[in-house]
Design an enzyme around this catalytic site. Structure first.
Site, PDB file in Angstrom:
ATOM      1  N   GLU A  81      -4.362  -0.309 -12.901  1.00 28.15           N
ATOM      2  CA  GLU A  81      -3.756   0.753 -13.717  1.00 28.15           C
ATOM      3  C   GLU A  81      -3.010   1.779 -12.865  1.00 28.15           C
ATOM      4  O   GLU A  81      -1.969   2.291 -13.265  1.00 28.15           O
ATOM      5  CB  GLU A  81      -4.863   1.461 -14.515  1.00 28.15           C
ATOM      6  N   ASP A  82      -3.546   2.087 -11.675  1.00 32.04           N
ATOM      7  CA  ASP A  82      -3.022   3.219 -10.901  1.00 32.04           C
ATOM      8  C   ASP A  82      -2.245   2.839  -9.639  1.00 32.04           C
ATOM      9  O   ASP A  82      -1.768   3.715  -8.932  1.00 32.04           O
ATOM     10  CB  ASP A  82      -4.179   4.152 -10.508  1.00 32.04           C
TER      11      ASP A  82
END
Length: 744
Positions: free
Chosen positions: A90-91
């Site tokens: 996600e990051d």
């Protein structure tokens, strides 16, 4: 130079956390190969470089803390590695494919299950939350490590929540109390559930948290001294009886105390289990022997002895509970269990989840049975609000233990009815239920069942569920089965009514029916965003669209053709009348004034009114429900009736508060203040209301046993105004709780 010092400090912090993680893993799983954890740490260090959290700490601290929680649960290296990598997709630029290549398909599969769906655009936050939970539930069935990582992730986020803005704090804490703490409870993970609840309580209701904490701290020293004395007495008696056991003491958790004070409306002094002792024995026989010794020492409180060993809770919690009173009248609770039961009570499913020791145990399979049921019915629930509402109900602890005439135990939610019992036995038994016998006596279907009841369901072939049952049932399984049946049959009826209304309207304006073709109706359905003619017909049948409006769209000349035929203007929802002041709704508004300030999204001058069951006020989330012949009823999204009403999703319509706030509106709101009966309390309450510039319409006070309840009806301008007053009232010394009563 400063940048170099910061980099050195960051490396030192993450390295310290990593060493702590490895030490814990070596202690708990000395036989496992831990090299994959070092590899995952180096991988995360590389891809999270330069990232930091809201607290200012390097971002890598969060995955390391999550991995540490998993290590404390004694999870395997695969789960710990997935915990270290859970935010990487996600990051960072890392993909699931990259993780699969580096760490294997099993780790990749778990990380994919944990990863949020934040890259997808959703219409509402509620829709996004529902979709995230759906994905997590499906992944949990496949591999329980997904939810254990999610719980560890949420626990560390809650521990560092003070670094986020207040609005974000509130949303995350609310979700924790409503979803994640109950999931931990259903998986038997008492330790994590307790910490999640206390952290959520601290941010959701800081005033209430402070009051309970203050009350407990004032009694803590005395309570600990009392428990130490009692603890020694029990140890001496057990030694005399030759029973080996560990005796521990504890003060009840703050959130549990708060919920008990709210539910029973009592003071902290009246909480029986504020102080508690736990006796952990070597064997099952010793548990019952200890119970006998305790009852010989002190007098038991009638009705407070619970045998969760013979009849475990739905999450497989086992223990003996008894409350006793000492000679000087001090009540306290004692829990008695074996070492194995204690391990299960603290760690739950994590205690037995061993991936290298063969298949999943039968007990763990049973523990996940509720989850499989949730996954089954959630596939049929398209409305996010309905899904979240039903999930919250399903996650709450089930407390009523009933029996079939043959002695089979049926576990139901508190306040469940014979209808819930019938649907738990079988769907067809529920559909054809016409009556019930409880303990050999006939009872109405609204009768609330209690633990120990023997229930016999009476059925009748051909009998059908009633819409009224939705107000009686408590379990999500029952509600879902009834809604499914109603949706199916009500839709058929709505389609039939819709076709009749089109037919009637066409004859009224002398339009030949043979001119109305299905292809033309399909075009009109598409204009409304519908895929089938039946969807359009059911919409007409439910009252969402008018037959005249649809007919006007079918005619080549548009609305003029209807007008030339002698027809009146269409009802308020017609597309060509949007924004015009005509129609019955305008007449009503001219007579009574537009005090509600609510509009229907995408529609014209529809008649809208606030539902009296919940009296929504400006600023609250609202939902519209098309009634037959009365216009659109607007409910608060939290109204208990919404769940029951919206079994016909096609009658739901989007509404919003009008943007024009030029004319201030005063909404009557009823509050009940539960407080101590002391001198000056009423003056303090009215002072807070006066300071908030609110008018009091009515006030009444009732007292009993040094406790009081004050009911007051106020004029409120919007939700913020109401929250300001409630916060002020809760700060008054001696006020235990402030509740808003929906119905006035």
């Amino acid at each position: 130079m400063a940048s170099l010092r910061q980099q050195i400090a960051t490396t030192a912090l993450t390295l310290t956390k990593f060493r702590e993680l490895m030490r814990r893993m070596q202690e708990n799983r000395p036989q496992d190969d831990l090299s994959i954890i070092k590899k995952a740490y180096d991988f995360s260090l590389k891809y999270h470089e330069g990232q930091s959290r809201a607290s200012g700490d390097p971002y890598l601290v969060h995955p390391l803390e999550v991995a540490l929680v998993l290590a404390e649960m004694k999870m395997d290296p695969v789960a710990v590695v997935a915990g270290l990598l859970h935010d990487s997709v996600e990051d960072t630029s890392v993909t699931i494919g990259d993780i699969g290549k580096e760490f294997g398909e099993q780790v990749a599969h778990i990380v994919e299950g944990v990863t949020k769906i934040s890259k997808i655009d959703f219409a509402t936050r509620e829709e996004q939350q529902a979709e995230n939970l759906r994905k997590m539930m499906l992944a949990m069935v496949d591999d329980i490590r997904v939810v254990l990582i999610k719980l560890a992730d949420r626990l560390h986020n809650m521990r560092t929540l003070e670094h986020l803005p207040p609005e974000r704090q509130n949303k995350i804490a609310q979700e924790t109390l409503e979803i994640y703490a109950p999931i931990a409870h259903r998986l038997g993970m008492g330790k994590i559930r307790g910490e999640l609840e206390d952290l959520g309580f601290r941010f959701i209701d800081p005033v209430g948290y402070e009051q309970v904490e203050k009350a407990v701290n004032a009694r803590r020293k005395q309570g600990e001294a009392f428990l130490a004395k009692v603890q020694q007495t029990i140890k001496d008696k057990l030694k005399e009886a030759g029973i080996q056991a560990q005796v521990d003491s504890r003060i009840k958790r703050l959130y549990s105390i708060h919920k008990k004070l709210q539910r029973q409306r009592i003071a902290v002094d009246q909480v029986y289990d504020l102080c508690a002792l736990r006796v952990v024995t070597r064997s099952l026989q010793d548990c019952y022997a200890v119970l006998g010794i305790i009852h010989n020492l002190w007098r038991p409180v009638p009705g407070r002895i619970k045998d969760f060993i013979a009849m475990p809770r739905p999450n497989f919690y086992q223990s003996l509970h008894t409350s006793v009173i000492t000679e000087d009248g001090t009540p306290f609770e004692i829990q008695i269990r074996t070492e194995e039961m204690h391990k299960m009570a603290e760690e739950g499913i994590a205690a037995h989840w061993k991936y290298k020791d063969g298949p999943v145990s039968a007990q763990d399979e049973q523990r996940l049975a509720w989850l499989r049921q949730v996954v089954e019915w959630q596939r049929d629930v398209s409305d996010p609000a309905e899904f979240l509402s039903a999930l919250k109900v399903d996650l709450y602890p089930e407390e009523v233990y009933t029996f079939t005439p043959k002695g089979k135990v049926v576990v139901l939610p508190r306040d469940a009815t014979p209808i819930d019992f019938a649907y738990t036995i079988h769907t067809e038994v529920g559909h054809t239920c016409v009556g019930a016998k409880v303990n050999g006596r006939m009872v109405p279907l609204r009768h609330k069942l209690h633990s120990g009841d023997i229930v016999e369901i009476m059925t009748q072939p051909g009998h059908k569920p009633s819409r009224d049952w939705l107000a009686l049932v408590k379990s999500s399984r029952s509600r879902n089965k009834i809604k499914h049946w109603l949706n199916l049959h009500q839709r058929e009826r709505a389609i039939e009514i819709g076709r009749k209304l089109i037919d009637k309207e066409a004859r009224k304006y002398r339009i030949p029916l043979k001119e109305i073709k299905d292809e033309d109706l399909l075009k009109v359905a598409s204009a409304y965003g519908l895929g089938k003619v039946d969807d359009l017909m059911s919409g007409i049948g439910y009252g969402k669209y008018s037959a005249r409006q649809v007919l006007a769209r079918l005619l080549p000349a548009g609305p003029a053709a209807v007008a030339e035929s002698g027809g009146e203007r269409d009802h308020a929802g017609d597309s060509w009348e949007q924004g015009k002041p005509g129609g019955i709704a305008s007449v009503v508004r001219r007579v009574f004034g537009d005090h509600n300030a609510i509009t229907v999204k995408g529609q014209g001058d529809m008649l809208v009114y606030r539902a009296r069951c919940c009296n929504p006020i400006r600023g609250e989330s609202i939902v519209g429900y098309i009634t037959r012949g009365k216009g659109v009823a607007v409910h608060s999204a939290n109204c208990p009736n919404v769940t029951n009403l919206l079994y016909e999703p096609e009658r739901r319509i989007e509404v919003e508060w009008a943007r024009d706030e030029s004319t201030p509106t005063a909404y009557p709101v009823k509050l009940t203040v539960f407080c101590d009966d002391r001198f000056g309390m009423l003056k303090n309450i009215t002072g807070v209301i006066g300071d908030a510039q609110s008018n009091i319409r009515n006030i009444a006070a009732h007292t009993s046993n040094s406790q009081a309840s004050v009911e007051v009806v106020l004029d409120i301008s919007d939700l913020k105004h109401l929250e300001q007053i409630i916060a002020g009232l809760r700060k008054i010394p001696g006020v235990h709780e402030v509740q808003r009563l929906q119905k006035i």
